[in-house]
Design an enzyme around this catalytic site. Sequence first.
Site, PDB file in Angstrom:
ATOM      1  N   ASP A  98      75.412   8.338  -4.508  1.00 54.87           N
ATOM      2  CA  ASP A  98      75.231   6.892  -4.354  1.00 54.87           C
ATOM      3  C   ASP A  98      73.899   6.540  -3.708  1.00 54.87           C
ATOM      4  O   ASP A  98      73.288   5.521  -4.028  1.00 54.87           O
ATOM      5  CB  ASP A  98      76.386   6.310  -3.528  1.00 54.87           C
ATOM      6  CG  ASP A  98      77.661   6.184  -4.346  1.00 54.87           C
ATOM      7  OD1 ASP A  98      77.736   6.800  -5.425  1.00 54.87           O
ATOM      8  OD2 ASP A  98      78.572   5.468  -3.914  1.00 54.87           O
ATOM      9  N   CYS A 139      81.697  14.045  -2.005  1.00 55.62           N
ATOM     10  CA  CYS A 139      81.092  12.716  -1.902  1.00 55.62           C
ATOM     11  C   CYS A 139      81.832  11.648  -2.688  1.00 55.62           C
ATOM     12  O   CYS A 139      82.784  11.912  -3.389  1.00 55.62           O
ATOM     13  CB  CYS A 139      79.608  12.795  -2.256  1.00 55.62           C
ATOM     14  SG  CYS A 139      78.672  13.640  -0.960  1.00 55.62           S
ATOM     15  N   ASP A 140      81.280  10.458  -2.594  1.00 60.74           N
ATOM     16  CA  ASP A 140      81.988   9.196  -2.770  1.00 60.74           C
ATOM     17  C   ASP A 140      83.071   9.130  -3.849  1.00 60.74           C
ATOM     18  O   ASP A 140      84.230   8.975  -3.548  1.00 60.74           O
ATOM     19  CB  ASP A 140      80.972   8.084  -2.998  1.00 60.74           C
ATOM     20  CG  ASP A 140      80.185   7.787  -1.733  1.00 60.74           C
ATOM     21  OD1 ASP A 140      80.263   8.583  -0.787  1.00 60.74           O
ATOM     22  OD2 ASP A 140      79.484   6.771  -1.680  1.00 60.74           O
ATOM     23  N   LYS A 141      82.735   9.204  -5.123  1.00 60.94           N
ATOM     24  CA  LYS A 141      83.741   8.998  -6.167  1.00 60.94           C
ATOM     25  C   LYS A 141      84.422  10.301  -6.563  1.00 60.94           C
ATOM     26  O   LYS A 141      85.489  10.276  -7.188  1.00 60.94           O
ATOM     27  CB  LYS A 141      83.113   8.343  -7.400  1.00 60.94           C
ATOM     28  CG  LYS A 141      82.294   7.110  -7.097  1.00 60.94           C
ATOM     29  CD  LYS A 141      83.029   6.126  -6.201  1.00 60.94           C
ATOM     30  CE  LYS A 141      82.094   5.126  -5.567  1.00 60.94           C
ATOM     31  NZ  LYS A 141      81.051   5.688  -4.699  1.00 60.94           N
ATOM     32  N   CYS A 208      76.830  12.476   3.900  1.00 62.40           N
ATOM     33  CA  CYS A 208      76.039  11.768   4.917  1.00 62.40           C
ATOM     34  C   CYS A 208      76.845  11.517   6.185  1.00 62.40           C
ATOM     35  O   CYS A 208      78.021  11.181   6.140  1.00 62.40           O
ATOM     36  CB  CYS A 208      75.483  10.472   4.344  1.00 62.40           C
ATOM     37  SG  CYS A 208      74.299  10.766   3.017  1.00 62.40           S
ATOM     38  N   GLU A 473      77.327  -0.662  -5.267  1.00 63.06           N
ATOM     39  CA  GLU A 473      77.286  -0.901  -3.827  1.00 63.06           C
ATOM     40  C   GLU A 473      76.071  -1.734  -3.448  1.00 63.06           C
ATOM     41  O   GLU A 473      75.034  -1.694  -4.108  1.00 63.06           O
ATOM     42  CB  GLU A 473      77.259   0.431  -3.071  1.00 63.06           C
ATOM     43  CG  GLU A 473      78.581   1.165  -3.135  1.00 63.06           C
ATOM     44  CD  GLU A 473      78.590   2.428  -2.304  1.00 63.06           C
ATOM     45  OE1 GLU A 473      77.512   2.864  -1.848  1.00 63.06           O
ATOM     46  OE2 GLU A 473      79.671   2.987  -2.093  1.00 63.06           O
ATOM     47  N   SER A 497      78.459  -0.097   0.586  1.00 65.39           N
ATOM     48  CA  SER A 497      78.449   1.290   1.028  1.00 65.39           C
ATOM     49  C   SER A 497      79.247   1.401   2.320  1.00 65.39           C
ATOM     50  O   SER A 497      79.348   0.437   3.089  1.00 65.39           O
ATOM     51  CB  SER A 497      77.004   1.739   1.272  1.00 65.39           C
ATOM     52  OG  SER A 497      76.964   2.882   2.078  1.00 65.39           O
TER      53      SER A 497
END
Length: 582
Positions: A98, A139-141, A208, A473, A497
Amino acid sequence: MVSKKNYINEGIENVRSKGSRMVATGTHMIPAASLMKATGVIRSLKEREKPFVTIINSYTNHIPGHAHLEKLGHVLEKELKRLGFNVWYANIGAAVCDGIAMGHFGMKYSLASRELITDQIETIIGAHPCDGWIGLGNCDKIVPAMYNAMVRLNIPSVYVSGGPMLAGRDGSDLISVFEGVGRQAVGNLSLKGLERLANRACPGCGSCSGMFTANSMNCLGEVVGFALPGNGTVTAEVWVDKKKTKTKLNPARVTLVKESARTLKNCIDDGIRPLDILNTASIDNAFICDMAMGGSTNTVLHTLALASEAGIKYNLKKLNALSKKTPCICKVSPSRLEIHMEDVHAAGGISGILKEIASNAKSGLDLKAKTVTGTLRDMVAKAPKPDKDVIRTVRKPFSSTGGLTVLFGNLAPKGAVVKTAGVDADMMVFEGPAVIFESQEEALEGILEGKVKNGDVVVIRYEGPKGGPGMQEMLSPTAALTGAGIRAALITDGRFSGGTRGLCIGHISPEAAASGPIAVIRKGERIRIDAHKGKIDLAVKQTEIDRRIGRLKPFKSKVQRGWLARYSSHVTSADTGAVFDI
């Protein structure tokens, strides 16, 4: 027996009931065995008798959270073979960073990738039946996609992450860099200073380092019971030297990966499946933890999608009831810039947060809930008492209510979400004139050009799941506002985010592309926000709002071909978790 609501197709039903025996027994499957031998999965046809497991890795050097997963994947493979399994090993594609996709069209692919990844895992397991699988993500997705695949397939499975990144040696992180762009735009930071900040803020591998979306979801994996304790907080790396100039793979993370392999074996031996674990109580537990730790607003989106995948109907309004009973006892960057995931782990991790909430609050946390390792009670039993700094007591919390709030009103009939843990006390009630932008790119340009002033309400619309498409985002515009020191609210049918802070309200539903009220706001009209009461309203009569909505032209997607066009035609608004309508 799997209920009809969880029925996928005949093939998946066969995987659930027969596992690897579908391809590992019978004369007619000897050609398949020849191919398995060719790949090295088995060394002889005799080895077909052993159970098969699949590693679904997501290694890529596109994402710092995934750049070390190849190493961890081989650790996992070796441990599973030691435990007596034939091991299939696959890497899924469509993993998006992202942070790198932010600020350009590529961000529209991020949320959409969640559905692609879940579908890929279904494809891999459906075509190559096994007795269990383990997801390695970060990570995110990728994380919610793996959770969704776990419940969709409903065969024994475990998730393990690659762990969070260390903060920079000066306490900086990725959000420091994004906000540095805003500071540089108004002359408060030189270009060389911004470049120096970028060079030190992300020191190595890992997701992160703050309580952003990836780490929030990795933490919630512990709570819903799909991952082992420490999954969300044991860092990917450790510093090699006291001056913090070099990092190496964290031995504790390697140990956790090996333990996850052993846990998968236990799940296979004992017949434990994801839908034996996930239920309404475990979804409640996830949201309670989210409230207590001030997690990302994206956790709402992804947890609703998980509930939907499992066939659990979950009312968004329930979140406010949970929030009222759950104090926020932990704040991590971006809500508290000097605190990062490594600090949370040192203070007791997610187990420590849950123990304090369960012992002293009336949140309704269910410690009897099952996990891949036992129960939630087992998980919190050995956790330390709060250190009263990183993890506070419920008697002296950061706030008496949870770190997330769902807002309703004539602008969001089906809800909107704000991370109250990241909102200053004097911004919790806000009213101002609308400054309207039809896209994130237009908004960022306008903010950097000084078109937004103190007291304004920035409106970014047609950025929802269908309208974007992809619900990108909004970290760039929110960080620009923060970096420039502008005290304004921002509302959108898009999302933020996990690194966003300030009065930023996302997931407004219905979205503009679904003829939601956000589509008919006019420049200068006043918008009232009361985060305490969970209200967001446009100062226009309902009859006028309805009249304007009735005159809207049918929405036409900005994208007419390719994956995003197909995504836009099937995705629903954020109040459903932005899931497909099929």
